[in-house]
Design a protein around this motif. Sequence first.
Motif, PDB file in Angstrom:
ATOM      1  N   THR A 198      48.551  36.894  34.104  1.00 20.92           N
ATOM      2  CA  THR A 198      47.333  36.128  34.344  1.00 20.92           C
ATOM      3  C   THR A 198      46.792  36.528  35.706  1.00 20.92           C
ATOM      4  O   THR A 198      47.544  36.604  36.689  1.00 20.92           O
ATOM      5  CB  THR A 198      47.623  34.619  34.331  1.00 20.92           C
ATOM      6  OG1 THR A 198      48.117  34.248  33.041  1.00 20.92           O
ATOM      7  CG2 THR A 198      46.368  33.822  34.632  1.00 20.92           C
ATOM      8  N   LEU A 199      45.483  36.770  35.789  1.00 12.54           N
ATOM      9  CA  LEU A 199      44.868  37.139  37.061  1.00 12.54           C
ATOM     10  C   LEU A 199      44.661  35.897  37.911  1.00 12.54           C
ATOM     11  O   LEU A 199      44.036  34.930  37.468  1.00 12.54           O
ATOM     12  CB  LEU A 199      43.526  37.830  36.820  1.00 12.54           C
ATOM     13  CG  LEU A 199      42.841  38.403  38.069  1.00 12.54           C
ATOM     14  CD1 LEU A 199      43.632  39.572  38.628  1.00 12.54           C
ATOM     15  CD2 LEU A 199      41.406  38.830  37.756  1.00 12.54           C
ATOM     16  N   ILE A 200      45.179  35.917  39.143  1.00 12.85           N
ATOM     17  CA  ILE A 200      45.012  34.770  40.039  1.00 12.85           C
ATOM     18  C   ILE A 200      44.353  35.159  41.359  1.00 12.85           C
ATOM     19  O   ILE A 200      44.121  34.299  42.210  1.00 12.85           O
ATOM     20  CB  ILE A 200      46.349  34.065  40.326  1.00 12.85           C
ATOM     21  CG1 ILE A 200      47.340  35.023  40.995  1.00 12.85           C
ATOM     22  CG2 ILE A 200      46.927  33.462  39.055  1.00 12.85           C
ATOM     23  CD1 ILE A 200      48.595  34.334  41.515  1.00 12.85           C
ATOM     24  N   SER A 201      44.038  36.454  41.556  1.00  8.15           N
ATOM     25  CA  SER A 201      43.414  36.866  42.815  1.00  8.15           C
ATOM     26  C   SER A 201      42.418  37.988  42.558  1.00  8.15           C
ATOM     27  O   SER A 201      42.035  38.240  41.410  1.00  8.15           O
ATOM     28  CB  SER A 201      44.488  37.271  43.836  1.00  8.15           C
ATOM     29  OG  SER A 201      43.943  37.337  45.141  1.00  8.15           O
ATOM     30  N   ASP A 202      42.022  38.684  43.606  1.00 10.10           N
ATOM     31  CA  ASP A 202      40.837  39.537  43.566  1.00 10.10           C
ATOM     32  C   ASP A 202      41.133  41.011  43.308  1.00 10.10           C
ATOM     33  O   ASP A 202      40.861  41.878  44.148  1.00 10.10           O
ATOM     34  CB  ASP A 202      40.050  39.396  44.868  1.00 10.10           C
ATOM     35  CG  ASP A 202      39.333  38.073  44.988  1.00 10.10           C
ATOM     36  OD1 ASP A 202      39.075  37.453  43.951  1.00 10.10           O
ATOM     37  OD2 ASP A 202      39.037  37.661  46.128  1.00 10.10           O
ATOM     38  N   ALA A 203      41.680  41.317  42.151  1.00  9.57           N
ATOM     39  CA  ALA A 203      41.793  42.710  41.734  1.00  9.57           C
ATOM     40  C   ALA A 203      40.418  43.237  41.345  1.00  9.57           C
ATOM     41  O   ALA A 203      39.597  42.511  40.797  1.00  9.57           O
ATOM     42  CB  ALA A 203      42.747  42.828  40.549  1.00  9.57           C
ATOM     43  N   ASP A 204      40.161  44.513  41.628  1.00  8.66           N
ATOM     44  CA  ASP A 204      38.929  45.154  41.191  1.00  8.66           C
ATOM     45  C   ASP A 204      39.049  45.561  39.718  1.00  8.66           C
ATOM     46  O   ASP A 204      40.158  45.713  39.193  1.00  8.66           O
ATOM     47  CB  ASP A 204      38.653  46.406  42.026  1.00  8.66           C
ATOM     48  CG  ASP A 204      38.014  46.096  43.375  1.00  8.66           C
ATOM     49  OD1 ASP A 204      37.650  44.923  43.604  1.00  8.66           O
ATOM     50  OD2 ASP A 204      37.878  47.026  44.189  1.00  8.66           O
ATOM     51  N   PRO A 205      37.922  45.753  39.036  1.00  3.81           N
ATOM     52  CA  PRO A 205      37.964  46.220  37.643  1.00  3.81           C
ATOM     53  C   PRO A 205      38.306  47.706  37.553  1.00  3.81           C
ATOM     54  O   PRO A 205      37.725  48.533  38.268  1.00  3.81           O
ATOM     55  CB  PRO A 205      36.555  45.938  37.128  1.00  3.81           C
ATOM     56  CG  PRO A 205      35.689  45.876  38.344  1.00  3.81           C
ATOM     57  CD  PRO A 205      36.552  45.388  39.467  1.00  3.81           C
ATOM     58  N   ILE A 206      39.244  48.044  36.683  1.00  6.04           N
ATOM     59  CA  ILE A 206      39.580  49.449  36.444  1.00  6.04           C
ATOM     60  C   ILE A 206      38.358  50.169  35.884  1.00  6.04           C
ATOM     61  O   ILE A 206      37.686  49.672  34.990  1.00  6.04           O
ATOM     62  CB  ILE A 206      40.759  49.570  35.456  1.00  6.04           C
ATOM     63  CG1 ILE A 206      42.051  49.068  36.097  1.00  6.04           C
ATOM     64  CG2 ILE A 206      40.942  51.019  34.995  1.00  6.04           C
ATOM     65  CD1 ILE A 206      43.251  49.091  35.160  1.00  6.04           C
ATOM     66  N   GLY A 207      38.076  51.346  36.440  1.00  7.89           N
ATOM     67  CA  GLY A 207      37.005  52.183  35.911  1.00  7.89           C
ATOM     68  C   GLY A 207      35.696  52.075  36.646  1.00  7.89           C
ATOM     69  O   GLY A 207      34.870  52.997  36.580  1.00  7.89           O
ATOM     70  N   ASP A 208      35.445  50.972  37.331  1.00 10.31           N
ATOM     71  CA  ASP A 208      34.217  50.860  38.120  1.00 10.31           C
ATOM     72  C   ASP A 208      34.273  51.901  39.232  1.00 10.31           C
ATOM     73  O   ASP A 208      35.227  51.923  40.028  1.00 10.31           O
ATOM     74  CB  ASP A 208      34.094  49.447  38.704  1.00 10.31           C
ATOM     75  CG  ASP A 208      32.736  49.173  39.320  1.00 10.31           C
ATOM     76  OD1 ASP A 208      32.167  50.072  39.977  1.00 10.31           O
ATOM     77  OD2 ASP A 208      32.237  48.034  39.172  1.00 10.31           O
ATOM     78  N   VAL A 209      33.275  52.759  39.294  1.00 11.61           N
ATOM     79  CA  VAL A 209      33.297  53.845  40.277  1.00 11.61           C
ATOM     80  C   VAL A 209      33.318  53.326  41.710  1.00 11.61           C
ATOM     81  O   VAL A 209      33.654  54.071  42.634  1.00 11.61           O
ATOM     82  CB  VAL A 209      32.101  54.796  40.091  1.00 11.61           C
ATOM     83  CG1 VAL A 209      32.192  55.509  38.752  1.00 11.61           C
ATOM     84  CG2 VAL A 209      30.767  54.058  40.232  1.00 11.61           C
ATOM     85  N   CYS A 210      32.985  52.039  41.895  1.00  9.40           N
ATOM     86  CA  CYS A 210      32.980  51.468  43.235  1.00  9.40           C
ATOM     87  C   CYS A 210      34.254  50.680  43.555  1.00  9.40           C
ATOM     88  O   CYS A 210      34.392  50.156  44.659  1.00  9.40           O
ATOM     89  CB  CYS A 210      31.766  50.569  43.429  1.00  9.40           C
ATOM     90  SG  CYS A 210      30.175  51.449  43.388  1.00  9.40           S
ATOM     91  N   SER A 211      35.189  50.578  42.609  1.00  7.25           N
ATOM     92  CA  SER A 211      36.432  49.870  42.876  1.00  7.25           C
ATOM     93  C   SER A 211      37.234  50.595  43.953  1.00  7.25           C
ATOM     94  O   SER A 211      37.238  51.833  44.019  1.00  7.25           O
ATOM     95  CB  SER A 211      37.273  49.750  41.599  1.00  7.25           C
ATOM     96  OG  SER A 211      36.678  48.867  40.680  1.00  7.25           O
ATOM     97  N   ALA A 212      37.923  49.818  44.783  1.00  4.57           N
ATOM     98  CA  ALA A 212      38.729  50.395  45.853  1.00  4.57           C
ATOM     99  C   ALA A 212      39.879  51.194  45.259  1.00  4.57           C
ATOM    100  O   ALA A 212      40.676  50.670  44.469  1.00  4.57           O
ATOM    101  CB  ALA A 212      39.268  49.290  46.754  1.00  4.57           C
ATOM    102  N   SER A 213      40.004  52.458  45.630  1.00  4.78           N
ATOM    103  CA  SER A 213      40.971  53.349  44.998  1.00  4.78           C
ATOM    104  C   SER A 213      42.412  52.943  45.252  1.00  4.78           C
ATOM    105  O   SER A 213      43.297  53.197  44.431  1.00  4.78           O
ATOM    106  CB  SER A 213      40.753  54.790  45.482  1.00  4.78           C
ATOM    107  OG  SER A 213      40.895  54.873  46.903  1.00  4.78           O
ATOM    108  N   SER A 214      42.677  52.296  46.383  1.00  7.96           N
ATOM    109  CA  SER A 214      44.057  51.966  46.732  1.00  7.96           C
ATOM    110  C   SER A 214      44.452  50.541  46.368  1.00  7.96           C
ATOM    111  O   SER A 214      45.621  50.175  46.454  1.00  7.96           O
ATOM    112  CB  SER A 214      44.282  52.180  48.232  1.00  7.96           C
ATOM    113  OG  SER A 214      43.411  51.344  48.987  1.00  7.96           O
TER     114      SER A 214
END
Length: 540
Positions: free
Chosen positions: A230-246
Amino acid sequence: MRNAIATAVLIALGGVCQTDAQALSAEFYPTGTPIKHVVVIFQENVSFDHYFGTYPNAANLPGEPPFVALPDTPSVNGLSTALLDNNPTASNSANGTGATNPFRLSPAQASTADQDHDYTPEQQALHTGLMDAFPQYTGAGGTALGGPVPANSPAIFSTPGLVMGYYDGNTVTALWHYAQHFALSDNSYNTTFGPSSPGALNLISGQTNGVIATLNGTGDETDDGNGGLTLISDADPIGDVCSASSGNQVTMGGKNIGDLLNAANVSWGFFSGGFNLNTVNADGSTGCNRTTTSAVTGVKKKDYIPHHQPFQYYASTANPNHTRPSSVSSIGHAGDAANHQYDINDLFSVGADNNLPAVTYIKAPGYQDGHAGYSDPLDEQAFVTRVVNYLQSLPSWRTTAIIIAYDDSDGWYDHQMPPIVNQSSAPDDALTGTGACGNGVGALPGLVAAHAQGRCGYGPRLPLLVISPWAKRNYVDHAVTDQTSILRFIEDNWLKGTRVGQGSFDAVAGSLNNMFDFTGPFNDNLILDQNGEPLQFPTF
């Protein structure tokens, strides 16, 4: 106009199919209420008491925008004299230097530090319902990036006691004026505890369980009790070119409201600040690094924040490369490469083209989204008034409802213990004990789990306003609602009550209908300047 006339003729002849209606005009699509357009302005990180704790009474100090309430303005469940002068937080020694009563923040103190608003600390701050441990668990003192504390600030401003600060109508002037002329809820809640990403997902799906892919670890997830996450915090979406790589990234399974609207051929769109990667800002920034520096906070912030864009988490509704719509007329409609995901500037283009989608979500550029630490209530107010004024200028205004809502509380103090409608016993729970928000047996299901843990809720109380010709005037709603009440309104109005299912909170959400009077449109325009001051009052 020809398209609208054609639709009307087809309907009159009984020969219009859903595809015809969707492709032509939202005005003619059958709805359960007179509302043909709902616009959700989804802002960031504000508790109810932080913005409305003393509503409708403002201090009206010299040099500040004055606010005087209308006669017979209803009261809210806000900060009573006892809570202001003898707050249990002030006597809780565990709060250390942050032990304090609630205190007013002025317009000159609009720039503050971000408070801790993670899933576990927010539960701990409630102290099993005593509501007295906010400085200890969620408080952070000072201003954005450690900048200078505003002049004439009390000493407590630099301590975790800052979390007890609140604004009044001399700062959040626009929101107080909207409440005066339209409808405000004082009993609406974050669907679960936690920060932006869970709040954004709950807005569109009512479901934070069902993480089907992760990247760079699982630091933003918790065990759902059935081998899933279950997501409980601020992960970026996989695949969005602007998501933080690390950083941690995820993909969500299951359905969201976009899937349901597509199946019914209802037009919709999510309009985000900074989403168009071809635009060049005044400072020369472009692409994923488009930035704006706030004159209030002094912080340079990216306009587009991937974990604030919920539809990017789902393969069915994502536009990972930020592909532009093929034309203005295609905005809102299925089959286009943009896949319903647009830039905030596209909102003003589609309005000018008289093609506002039936369902519209709006996310401000970062510096104007209200998130403490890089944004602030003054920048937020400038954005909200611009959008609301614009929507009121459109021909579609007479059938429009604007909902101003928030993704989470930022950890700011609110005195009201939320009703716990969904229990959880995930490792990160802490409301009623270590690893506990109740016993978790009463938890709603997830995509697979019969009782999906990690969804303790409701979370903190948040502001919620409805601005519409059909909204009740100068009205305060006390019915229990949450972020998924917005989802439920859309499902009821356009989809005949079809639910997302799979354990979505929409099944238990309260209705927003009490904030409307559908016997007739009673409200006209309320035009405000960027400081929230009225330029044109409604005529009744």
